[in-house]
Scaffold this motif. Structure first.
Motif, PDB file in Angstrom:
ATOM      1  N   CYS A 120       0.924  -1.173   0.060  1.00  0.00           N
ATOM      2  CA  CYS A 120      -0.114   0.027  -0.006  1.00  0.00           C
ATOM      3  C   CYS A 120       0.812   1.165   0.174  1.00  0.00           C
ATOM      4  CB  CYS A 120      -0.782  -0.146   1.243  1.00  0.00           C
ATOM      5  SG  CYS A 120      -2.180  -1.189   1.259  1.00  0.00           S
ATOM      6  N   ILE A 121       1.727   1.419   0.777  1.00  0.00           N
ATOM      7  CA  ILE A 121       2.800   2.359   0.908  1.00  0.00           C
ATOM      8  C   ILE A 121       3.590   2.458  -0.374  1.00  0.00           C
ATOM      9  CG2 ILE A 121       4.979   3.241   1.871  1.00  0.00           C
ATOM     10  CD1 ILE A 121       3.710   1.691   4.600  1.00  0.00           C
ATOM     11  N   SER A 122       3.934   1.260  -0.839  1.00  0.00           N
ATOM     12  CA  SER A 122       4.572   1.621  -2.160  1.00  0.00           C
ATOM     13  C   SER A 122       3.797   1.969  -3.410  1.00  0.00           C
ATOM     14  CB  SER A 122       5.210   0.168  -2.823  1.00  0.00           C
ATOM     15  OG  SER A 122       5.821  -0.398  -1.873  1.00  0.00           O
ATOM     16  N   GLN A 123       2.480   1.682  -3.368  1.00  0.00           N
ATOM     17  CA  GLN A 123       1.630   2.387  -4.308  1.00  0.00           C
ATOM     18  C   GLN A 123       1.441   3.809  -4.026  1.00  0.00           C
ATOM     19  OE1 GLN A 123      -2.012  -0.211  -5.438  1.00  0.00           O
ATOM     20  NE2 GLN A 123      -0.914  -1.449  -3.684  1.00  0.00           N
ATOM     21  N   ARG A 124       1.439   4.386  -2.941  1.00  0.00           N
ATOM     22  CA  ARG A 124       1.119   5.664  -2.728  1.00  0.00           C
ATOM     23  C   ARG A 124       2.576   6.584  -2.883  1.00  0.00           C
ATOM     24  NH1 ARG A 124      -1.168   5.542   3.582  1.00  0.00           N
ATOM     25  NH2 ARG A 124      -2.745   4.202   3.155  1.00  0.00           N
ATOM     26  N   ILE A 125       3.718   5.878  -3.009  1.00  0.00           N
ATOM     27  CA  ILE A 125       4.912   6.572  -3.423  1.00  0.00           C
ATOM     28  C   ILE A 125       4.868   6.583  -4.816  1.00  0.00           C
ATOM     29  CG2 ILE A 125       7.441   6.237  -3.517  1.00  0.00           C
ATOM     30  CD1 ILE A 125       7.307   4.995  -0.557  1.00  0.00           C
ATOM     31  N   ILE A 126       4.306   5.621  -5.490  1.00  0.00           N
ATOM     32  CA  ILE A 126       4.330   5.556  -7.047  1.00  0.00           C
ATOM     33  C   ILE A 126       3.382   6.692  -7.458  1.00  0.00           C
ATOM     34  CG2 ILE A 126       3.806   4.368  -8.983  1.00  0.00           C
ATOM     35  CD1 ILE A 126       4.906   1.966  -7.490  1.00  0.00           C
ATOM     36  N   PHE A 127       2.204   6.927  -6.751  1.00  0.00           N
ATOM     37  CA  PHE A 127       1.184   7.889  -7.100  1.00  0.00           C
ATOM     38  C   PHE A 127       1.929   9.305  -7.070  1.00  0.00           C
ATOM     39  CE2 PHE A 127      -2.319   4.888  -6.615  1.00  0.00           C
ATOM     40  CZ  PHE A 127      -3.057   5.123  -8.187  1.00  0.00           C
ATOM     41  N   MET A 128       2.670   9.442  -5.932  1.00  0.00           N
ATOM     42  CA  MET A 128       3.146  10.709  -5.702  1.00  0.00           C
ATOM     43  C   MET A 128       4.275  10.958  -6.738  1.00  0.00           C
ATOM     44  SD  MET A 128       3.285  11.093  -1.285  1.00  0.00           S
ATOM     45  CE  MET A 128       4.047   9.500  -1.078  1.00  0.00           C
ATOM     46  N   SER A 129       5.236   9.930  -6.839  1.00  0.00           N
ATOM     47  CA  SER A 129       6.155  10.122  -8.009  1.00  0.00           C
ATOM     48  C   SER A 129       5.579  10.766  -9.617  1.00  0.00           C
ATOM     49  CB  SER A 129       6.752   8.751  -8.085  1.00  0.00           C
ATOM     50  OG  SER A 129       7.487   8.457  -7.037  1.00  0.00           O
ATOM     51  N   LEU A 130       4.407   9.869  -9.823  1.00  0.00           N
ATOM     52  CA  LEU A 130       3.606   9.980 -10.854  1.00  0.00           C
ATOM     53  C   LEU A 130       3.117  11.377 -10.854  1.00  0.00           C
ATOM     54  CD1 LEU A 130       2.666   8.985 -13.374  1.00  0.00           C
ATOM     55  CD2 LEU A 130       0.787   8.021 -12.415  1.00  0.00           C
ATOM     56  N   GLY A 131       2.592  11.805  -9.772  1.00  0.00           N
ATOM     57  CA  GLY A 131       2.138  13.240  -9.593  1.00  0.00           C
ATOM     58  C   GLY A 131       3.154  14.258  -9.857  1.00  0.00           C
ATOM     59  N   VAL A 132       4.485  14.007  -9.529  1.00  0.00           N
ATOM     60  CA  VAL A 132       5.460  14.766  -9.696  1.00  0.00           C
ATOM     61  C   VAL A 132       5.921  15.002 -11.224  1.00  0.00           C
ATOM     62  CG1 VAL A 132       8.091  15.297  -9.366  1.00  0.00           C
ATOM     63  CG2 VAL A 132       6.527  14.685  -7.266  1.00  0.00           C
ATOM     64  N   LEU A 133       5.925  13.765 -11.887  1.00  0.00           N
ATOM     65  CA  LEU A 133       6.207  13.866 -13.176  1.00  0.00           C
ATOM     66  C   LEU A 133       5.170  14.493 -14.031  1.00  0.00           C
ATOM     67  CD1 LEU A 133       7.058  10.347 -13.658  1.00  0.00           C
ATOM     68  CD2 LEU A 133       8.616  12.193 -13.926  1.00  0.00           C
TER      69      LEU A 133
END
Length: 168
Positions: free
Chosen positions: A44-57
């Motif tokens: 779950c935490i990994s998915q949140r980090i990936i969503f935040m990374s995607l948002g930054v992109l």
């Protein structure tokens, strides 16, 4: 109607909407977590980090002039990030679907893994999943959080491609 939507999403606005959407998804996950007193598992935490990374992109892409090669590179990064997130969500969904065959093990926490193990071993532990990862604590319309995450990652990847085509 479609023309009006296309005109609205053209340029910075579309990318900023992608940025806001990614962080709203994370915010929604945090609301669900606090509202229902849920402890997020490593996936779950990994998915949140990936969503935040995607948002930054998406945020960075908003400030790149259209029709540059860099725009295509960022779209590729957005799609690859969304695919990576989809893979994590699929793994999480798989663990939930096969929880009967898993050894119910709570394992160690996300923070502990990355503080006390080399990166390679910590990542292996994260993706192996735990008993916590297999638990289905919350659903919406019969869909679990990993399934909703998978839908969101696919949608964000397709949205990135749509924005690239829109801004040609």
């Amino acid at each position: 109607m479609q023309k009006k939507i296309s005109e609205t999403l053209k340029g910075k606005t579309g990318y900023l909407l992608g940025f806001i959407s990614c962080f709203l998804i994370v915010a929604l996950a945090l609301v669900i977590q606090t509202q229902y007193n849920l402890d997020p598992c490593p996936l779950c935490i990994s998915q949140r980090i990936i969503f935040m990374s995607l948002g930054v992109l998406f945020f960075i892409a908003a400030f790149i002039p259209p029709k540059m090669l860099l725009t295509r590179i960022f779209t590729g990064l957005q799609v690859l990030t969304a695919l990576g997130g989809a893979c994590v969500a699929i793994r999480h969904w798989y663990l939930q679907a096969n929880k009967e065959s898993m050894i119910a093990d709570c394992g160690v926490g996300f923070d502990y893994m990355f503080e006390n193990f080399p990166l390679e071993k910590a990542l292996k532990l994260v993706f192996r999943g735990t008993g916590d990862c297999a638990a289905i604590d919350w659903t919406f319309l019969g869909l679990t959080l990993p399934q909703l995450g998978l839908i969101s990652f696919i949608a964000m990847g397709l949205y990135a491609i749509y924005l690239l085509n829109l801004n040609k």
